[in-house]
Design an enzyme around this catalytic site. Structure first.
Site, PDB file in Angstrom:
ATOM      1  N   ASP A   1       4.485   8.870  -8.776  1.00  0.00           N
ATOM      2  CA  ASP A   1       5.575   9.688  -9.312  1.00  0.00           C
ATOM      3  C   ASP A   1       5.754   9.467 -10.818  1.00  0.00           C
ATOM      4  O   ASP A   1       5.022   8.693 -11.433  1.00  0.00           O
ATOM      5  CB  ASP A   1       6.873   9.360  -8.571  1.00  0.00           C
ATOM      6  CG  ASP A   1       7.729  10.585  -8.341  1.00  0.00           C
ATOM      7  OD1 ASP A   1       7.863  11.405  -9.277  1.00  0.00           O
ATOM      8  OD2 ASP A   1       8.249  10.736  -7.226  1.00  0.00           O
TER       9      ASP A   1
ATOM     10  N   ASP B   1       0.824  -1.210   0.000  1.00  0.00           N
ATOM     11  CA  ASP B   1       0.000   0.000   0.000  1.00  0.00           C
ATOM     12  C   ASP B   1       0.857   1.258   0.000  1.00  0.00           C
ATOM     13  O   ASP B   1       0.727   2.112   0.854  1.00  0.00           O
ATOM     14  CB  ASP B   1      -0.941  -0.035   1.211  1.00  0.00           C
ATOM     15  CG  ASP B   1      -2.009   1.034   1.150  1.00  0.00           C
ATOM     16  OD1 ASP B   1      -2.294   1.547   0.056  1.00  0.00           O
ATOM     17  OD2 ASP B   1      -2.566   1.369   2.209  1.00  0.00           O
TER      18      ASP B   1
ATOM     19  N   TYR C   1     -15.382   7.347   9.501  1.00  0.00           N
ATOM     20  CA  TYR C   1     -15.570   5.910   9.672  1.00  0.00           C
ATOM     21  C   TYR C   1     -16.991   5.495   9.352  1.00  0.00           C
ATOM     22  O   TYR C   1     -17.943   6.208   9.623  1.00  0.00           O
ATOM     23  CB  TYR C   1     -15.251   5.504  11.115  1.00  0.00           C
ATOM     24  CG  TYR C   1     -13.793   5.596  11.445  1.00  0.00           C
ATOM     25  CD1 TYR C   1     -12.888   4.669  10.945  1.00  0.00           C
ATOM     26  CD2 TYR C   1     -13.312   6.610  12.255  1.00  0.00           C
ATOM     27  CE1 TYR C   1     -11.543   4.749  11.242  1.00  0.00           C
ATOM     28  CE2 TYR C   1     -11.966   6.702  12.562  1.00  0.00           C
ATOM     29  CZ  TYR C   1     -11.086   5.768  12.054  1.00  0.00           C
ATOM     30  OH  TYR C   1      -9.759   5.855  12.346  1.00  0.00           O
TER      31      TYR C   1
ATOM     32  N   ARG D   1      -6.711   0.982  12.757  1.00  0.00           N
ATOM     33  CA  ARG D   1      -6.695   1.355  14.174  1.00  0.00           C
ATOM     34  C   ARG D   1      -7.754   0.655  15.011  1.00  0.00           C
ATOM     35  O   ARG D   1      -7.527   0.388  16.186  1.00  0.00           O
ATOM     36  CB  ARG D   1      -6.838   2.866  14.315  1.00  0.00           C
ATOM     37  CG  ARG D   1      -5.580   3.600  13.924  1.00  0.00           C
ATOM     38  CD  ARG D   1      -5.779   5.076  13.998  1.00  0.00           C
ATOM     39  NE  ARG D   1      -6.315   5.507  12.698  1.00  0.00           N
ATOM     40  CZ  ARG D   1      -6.735   6.714  12.446  1.00  0.00           C
ATOM     41  NH1 ARG D   1      -6.714   7.637  13.380  1.00  0.00           N
ATOM     42  NH2 ARG D   1      -7.174   7.035  11.251  1.00  0.00           N
TER      43      ARG D   1
ATOM     44  N   LYS E   1       0.896   3.610  -2.364  1.00  0.00           N
ATOM     45  CA  LYS E   1       0.213   4.721  -3.033  1.00  0.00           C
ATOM     46  C   LYS E   1       1.179   5.486  -3.944  1.00  0.00           C
ATOM     47  O   LYS E   1       1.352   6.692  -3.834  1.00  0.00           O
ATOM     48  CB  LYS E   1      -0.466   5.631  -2.024  1.00  0.00           C
ATOM     49  CG  LYS E   1      -1.535   4.916  -1.213  1.00  0.00           C
ATOM     50  CD  LYS E   1      -2.125   5.832  -0.161  1.00  0.00           C
ATOM     51  CE  LYS E   1      -3.044   5.077   0.759  1.00  0.00           C
ATOM     52  NZ  LYS E   1      -2.339   4.311   1.780  1.00  0.00           N
TER      53      LYS E   1
END
Length: 173
Positions: free
Chosen positions: A12, A7, A128, A147, A9
């Site tokens: 570039d 992950d 959320y 989390r 992301k």
């Protein structure tokens, strides 16, 4: 028999992306089945990914971030539509989207962040929603939970709750 999604992301230019993917200490392409990327560089990432993986089988692919789960992010509806449009020409390489809902068709996987056992917003603008909302209502395929599990007193129990609620939502859909 794990499928590994890195992950990172990525977003570039082609040369930098190729170095990130194949070089450095991590050599991500040697162990990751898929990666996440932003479409800001347009199809450059797809072209580089395809060239680097020309000898691999079909267990590789890119998941593009088409929507985010935090308030105030800069991804617009137009950006999302253009991401979908770009990916339509690369179904052999693009496996899905990070999104808040099903945004295209059934030939993609939809991975959705911002899933918790209860709805709400945290102090850093993360919004959320529940597994029922993400999988049932919004028709996403995979929930991304962080989390809510690793900050809990009993991570195993909480992970099982997510698994059960997610699976039930999928079956009810």
């Amino acid at each position: 028999n794990f499928y590994i999604l890195e992950d990172g992301k990525f977003s570039d230019i082609g040369n930098t992306f190729k170095k990130q993917l194949t070089g450095g200490v991590y050599k991500i392409n040697s162990w990751a089945n898929s990666i996440t990327a932003h479409s800001i560089a347009w199809k450059t990432l797809i072209d580089v990914y395809k060239s680097v993986n020309s000898n691999f089988n079909s267990d590789k692919g890119i998941v593009f971030v088409a929507e985010m789960s935090n308030k105030g992010n800069l991804i617009t509806e137009n950006y999302t539509k253009n991401t979908i449009k770009m990916c339509a020409n690369y179904r052999d390489t693009v496996v899905g989207f990070v999104s808040q809902k099903k945004i295209a068709d059934d030939n993609y996987l939809y991975l959705t962040p911002g899933v918790s056992l209860e709805t709400g917003v945290d102090q850093l603008d993360q919004c959320y929603r529940t597994p029922e909302d993400a999988i049932g209502r919004d028709k996403c395929d995979i929930i991304i939970v962080g989390r809510a599990i690793y900050n809990s007193d009993n991570p195993e129990s909480v992970a099982i709750q997510f698994k059960n609620r997610g699976w039930t939502s999928f079956q009810n859909r």
